[in-house]
Design a protein around this motif. Structure first.
Motif, PDB file in Angstrom:
ATOM      1  N   VAL A  36      62.482   5.800  91.081  1.00  0.00           N
ATOM      2  CA  VAL A  36      62.054   7.161  90.166  1.00  0.00           C
ATOM      3  C   VAL A  36      62.880   8.139  90.409  1.00  0.00           C
ATOM      4  CG1 VAL A  36      60.024   8.544  89.854  1.00  0.00           C
ATOM      5  CG2 VAL A  36      59.651   6.259  90.276  1.00  0.00           C
ATOM      6  N   ASP A  37      63.606   8.430  89.105  1.00  0.00           N
ATOM      7  CA  ASP A  37      64.567   9.583  89.260  1.00  0.00           C
ATOM      8  C   ASP A  37      64.088  11.098  89.252  1.00  0.00           C
ATOM      9  OD1 ASP A  37      66.522   7.915  89.351  1.00  0.00           O
ATOM     10  OD2 ASP A  37      66.842   7.926  87.220  1.00  0.00           O
ATOM     11  N   ILE A  38      64.360  12.207  90.130  1.00  0.00           N
ATOM     12  CA  ILE A  38      64.073  13.348  89.797  1.00  0.00           C
ATOM     13  C   ILE A  38      65.146  13.806  88.684  1.00  0.00           C
ATOM     14  CG2 ILE A  38      64.212  15.769  90.868  1.00  0.00           C
ATOM     15  CD1 ILE A  38      63.682  14.489  93.518  1.00  0.00           C
ATOM     16  N   LEU A  39      64.323  14.274  87.597  1.00  0.00           N
ATOM     17  CA  LEU A  39      65.161  14.712  86.441  1.00  0.00           C
ATOM     18  C   LEU A  39      65.702  16.032  86.653  1.00  0.00           C
ATOM     19  CD1 LEU A  39      62.713  13.186  83.625  1.00  0.00           C
ATOM     20  CD2 LEU A  39      64.947  12.237  84.406  1.00  0.00           C
ATOM     21  N   GLY A  40      65.199  16.750  87.254  1.00  0.00           N
ATOM     22  CA  GLY A  40      65.834  18.392  87.526  1.00  0.00           C
ATOM     23  C   GLY A  40      64.599  19.077  87.924  1.00  0.00           C
ATOM     24  N   TYR A  41      64.765  20.500  88.022  1.00  0.00           N
ATOM     25  CA  TYR A  41      64.083  21.335  88.659  1.00  0.00           C
ATOM     26  C   TYR A  41      63.761  22.469  87.715  1.00  0.00           C
ATOM     27  CZ  TYR A  41      65.184  18.891  92.768  1.00  0.00           C
ATOM     28  OH  TYR A  41      65.150  17.864  93.843  1.00  0.00           O
ATOM     29  N   ASN A  42      62.418  23.042  87.527  1.00  0.00           N
ATOM     30  CA  ASN A  42      62.035  23.994  86.604  1.00  0.00           C
ATOM     31  C   ASN A  42      62.090  25.274  87.702  1.00  0.00           C
ATOM     32  OD1 ASN A  42      61.877  22.760  83.936  1.00  0.00           O
ATOM     33  ND2 ASN A  42      59.897  21.916  84.591  1.00  0.00           N
ATOM     34  N   TYR A  84      60.782  18.080  88.619  1.00  0.00           N
ATOM     35  CA  TYR A  84      60.201  17.392  87.324  1.00  0.00           C
ATOM     36  C   TYR A  84      60.839  15.949  87.096  1.00  0.00           C
ATOM     37  CZ  TYR A  84      59.986  16.682  82.213  1.00  0.00           C
ATOM     38  OH  TYR A  84      59.418  16.579  80.979  1.00  0.00           O
ATOM     39  N   ASN A  85      59.922  14.946  86.611  1.00  0.00           N
ATOM     40  CA  ASN A  85      60.392  13.496  86.607  1.00  0.00           C
ATOM     41  C   ASN A  85      59.627  12.943  85.333  1.00  0.00           C
ATOM     42  OD1 ASN A  85      57.452  13.002  87.400  1.00  0.00           O
ATOM     43  ND2 ASN A  85      57.950  11.974  89.494  1.00  0.00           N
ATOM     44  N   GLY A  86      59.590  11.696  85.145  1.00  0.00           N
ATOM     45  CA  GLY A  86      58.903  11.250  83.895  1.00  0.00           C
ATOM     46  C   GLY A  86      57.465  11.652  83.754  1.00  0.00           C
ATOM     47  N   ALA A  87      56.870  12.048  84.987  1.00  0.00           N
ATOM     48  CA  ALA A  87      55.316  12.335  84.663  1.00  0.00           C
ATOM     49  C   ALA A  87      54.987  13.854  84.518  1.00  0.00           C
ATOM     50  CB  ALA A  87      54.581  11.910  86.141  1.00  0.00           C
ATOM     51  N   GLY A  88      56.168  14.473  84.448  1.00  0.00           N
ATOM     52  CA  GLY A  88      55.927  16.013  84.186  1.00  0.00           C
ATOM     53  C   GLY A  88      56.399  16.803  85.679  1.00  0.00           C
ATOM     54  N   ASP A  89      56.076  17.892  85.503  1.00  0.00           N
ATOM     55  CA  ASP A  89      56.101  18.753  86.695  1.00  0.00           C
ATOM     56  C   ASP A  89      55.499  18.509  87.932  1.00  0.00           C
ATOM     57  OD1 ASP A  89      58.108  20.625  85.195  1.00  0.00           O
ATOM     58  OD2 ASP A  89      56.568  22.298  84.761  1.00  0.00           O
ATOM     59  N   GLY A  90      56.113  18.586  88.922  1.00  0.00           N
ATOM     60  CA  GLY A  90      55.470  18.397  90.374  1.00  0.00           C
ATOM     61  C   GLY A  90      55.037  19.580  90.741  1.00  0.00           C
TER      62      GLY A  90
END
Length: 107
Positions: A36-42, A84-90
């Motif tokens: 499960v990748d971390i796509l980035g950070y907001n 942020y991952n495929g499920a949205g913001d953490g």
């Protein structure tokens, strides 16, 4: 094998240095399941007193530098970081700061 994709926990090990000209902030990635990748950070910077959003950023790095381009160095600002991952913001991590005049503050 079934795995659940959910929002990420808050970032960890937040460290920062505030100078009269910049905020240098770094953090560790939150835990995530294998595959499960971390796509980035907001990142959002807000004026603490009136809630106005001054800047929003998206980065894939675990560090960021904010320049003091927001006028009065006595204005308190709030920086929020969420993975942020495929499920949205953490979950969100908050940091309140201001740019001091004529001195450096290391925390």
């Amino acid at each position: 094998m079934l795995s659940y994709l959910g929002p990420l926990d808050a970032v960890g090990a937040l460290g920062y240095v505030v100078t009269s000209t910049s905020l240098n902030v770094a953090w560790s990635a939150p835990y995530t399941l294998d595959g499960v990748d971390i796509l980035g950070y907001n990142i959002t910077i807000t004026n603490t007193s009136n809630g106005n959003i001054l800047h929003t950023y998206f980065t894939q790095d675990t560090q960021y530098i904010v320049s003091n381009n927001d006028g009065d160095p006595c204005t308190e600002l709030t920086l929020t970081i969420s993975g942020y991952n495929g499920a949205g913001d953490g979950d969100t991590t908050l940091l309140n700061f201001n740019f001091p005049k004529g001195k450096n503050l290391v925390i």
